[in-house]
Design an enzyme around this catalytic site. Sequence first.
Site, short mmCIF file in Angstrom:
data_model
loop_
_atom_site.label_atom_id
_atom_site.label_comp_id
_atom_site.label_asym_id
_atom_site.label_seq_id
_atom_site.Cartn_x
_atom_site.Cartn_y
_atom_site.Cartn_z
N ASP A 135 25.09 -11.49 -16.10
CA ASP A 135 24.41 -12.78 -16.12
C ASP A 135 23.42 -12.76 -17.29
O ASP A 135 23.76 -13.18 -18.41
CB ASP A 135 23.71 -12.99 -14.76
CG ASP A 135 22.90 -14.28 -14.67
OD1 ASP A 135 22.84 -15.03 -15.64
OD2 ASP A 135 22.29 -14.54 -13.60
N LYS B 87 25.74 -14.64 -1.75
CA LYS B 87 25.19 -13.70 -2.73
C LYS B 87 23.84 -13.25 -2.23
O LYS B 87 23.01 -14.06 -1.81
CB LYS B 87 25.07 -14.41 -4.07
CG LYS B 87 24.18 -13.73 -5.08
CD LYS B 87 24.47 -14.24 -6.46
CE LYS B 87 23.26 -14.85 -7.12
NZ LYS B 87 23.54 -15.28 -8.49
N LYS C 157 26.38 -19.56 -17.08
CA LYS C 157 25.24 -20.37 -16.66
C LYS C 157 24.91 -21.32 -17.81
O LYS C 157 24.63 -20.88 -18.93
CB LYS C 157 24.07 -19.42 -16.38
CG LYS C 157 23.11 -19.87 -15.35
CD LYS C 157 22.14 -18.75 -15.03
CE LYS C 157 22.40 -18.14 -13.66
NZ LYS C 157 21.42 -17.11 -13.30
N GLY D 159 23.68 -20.66 -11.05
CA GLY D 159 22.69 -21.74 -11.02
C GLY D 159 21.28 -21.22 -11.19
O GLY D 159 21.02 -20.02 -11.12
N LYS E 73 20.34 -11.30 -3.08
CA LYS E 73 19.47 -10.73 -4.09
C LYS E 73 19.04 -9.35 -3.62
O LYS E 73 18.71 -9.16 -2.43
CB LYS E 73 18.23 -11.61 -4.29
CG LYS E 73 18.55 -12.98 -4.90
CD LYS E 73 18.93 -12.87 -6.37
CE LYS E 73 19.09 -14.24 -7.00
NZ LYS E 73 19.46 -14.16 -8.44
N SER F 170 23.16 -18.48 -2.63
CA SER F 170 22.42 -17.31 -3.05
C SER F 170 21.24 -17.15 -2.10
O SER F 170 20.49 -18.10 -1.89
CB SER F 170 21.94 -17.57 -4.48
OG SER F 170 21.12 -16.52 -4.92
N GLU G 116 26.07 -7.91 -9.57
CA GLU G 116 25.63 -8.72 -10.71
C GLU G 116 24.38 -8.13 -11.36
O GLU G 116 23.39 -7.86 -10.67
CB GLU G 116 25.37 -10.14 -10.21
CG GLU G 116 25.04 -11.14 -11.29
CD GLU G 116 24.85 -12.55 -10.72
OE1 GLU G 116 25.27 -12.81 -9.57
OE2 GLU G 116 24.26 -13.37 -11.42
N ASP H 225 23.10 -9.35 -6.37
CA ASP H 225 22.54 -9.65 -7.68
C ASP H 225 21.19 -8.95 -7.80
O ASP H 225 20.26 -9.23 -7.03
CB ASP H 225 22.37 -11.17 -7.84
CG ASP H 225 21.86 -11.56 -9.22
OD1 ASP H 225 21.72 -10.67 -10.08
OD2 ASP H 225 21.62 -12.77 -9.44
MG MG Z 1 22.11 -13.65 -11.56
#
Ligand code: MG
Length: 372
Positions: free
Chosen positions: A241, A162, A265, A293, A164, A136, A216, A189
């Site tokens: 999530d 991933k 998660k 995570g 952000k 991530s 996400e 995400d």
């Molecule tokens: Mg997330």
Amino acid sequence: MRIVAAELHLVRLNLVHEFRTSSHAKDHLEHILIRLVDESGAVGWGEIASSPDPYFNAENTASCWMVAHDYLLPAVLGAKWDNPAELTALWNRVRGNYFAKAGIDVAAWDLWSRTNESSLSVALGGIRREVTAGVSLGIEPTIDELLAQVEKQVGMGYHRIKLKIAPGWDIEPVRAVRDAYPKLDVHVDANAAYTEAPEHLAALRGFDAFGLTMIEQPFAARDLLAHSRLQQSIETPICLDESIEQLADLELALSIDAIQVLNIKVSRMGGLSPALAAHDRAREAGLPGWCGGMHEFGIGRAANVALSSLAGFVLPSDVSGSEKYYARDILTTPIAAVDGIVKVPSGPGLGFTVDSEFLAKNRHKYAELSVR
Ligand code: MG
């Protein structure tokens, strides 16, 4: 089985690279490590991986310490149980506080599987001997710095990146990464940073051009209807999530077509027992899953590795090697990813040993509770 003593250790580790999401930035982690001891002297470890501030969800480090110390551990100490799934019933009067519950739940699973001389993976019903790791990447100051991070992680062999995102940091950075890596498994995400404002919807719909694996959590956790409306208008699968804290949340999301991928998660759902139930329900519904995570230290990370060995975790999980986040882990042997693959330990419990000397050096607060 009966737990007779519990310890809480607040441990601080610095991040090797500052991490920024749509809501906050952090340069260090402070997690609460939980050590449980049963009447035979057997030990289990867990980790409360809450953010220091209530920005991911309503919990923070201080609230987790208080709830674990004053409510959850007193409910567990001295009680008789045969399976860690029974802990949920012991603390069912405590609403929410899933991160705090998760740390104790994982410690109980570690203790229980060690006592049964089973690896945590086998105790959970895992079938994989190795799991595929994804990384991530946070919001970087510039697109060039983001590309440098992607290059570094792809060079390390990670199979999924991933990114952000946040309003203003979305289409352009994703376009740049896609142009540089046309075939890379990429997903984004938003950590709930978007609304249904026209300019936000335009950006979210724009992601369809980049062949992303998923988007996400674009909208607020409780706004399942907005996720459903967006999913009806885009091709890219929506992954939830923050929205999914309980099985009932998953049922609702499924019933209104607000979800096509599930991020499971351990911390967000209150431990391995509820995560296992979510895994089973997602599998039944044909929903691909992966393990998310919270930048866990080795203990929480090892629990994520064990969970990711279950059959329903078909997408790469957030189980990158420890060194991606901190220079030295609190385990004697850190978790390592080789070419983006993490081996599932076969030793008892979590399969790792806590480095107690290093833990003591980085500990900022300590408490213990016990019963006869
Ligand atoms: Mg997330």
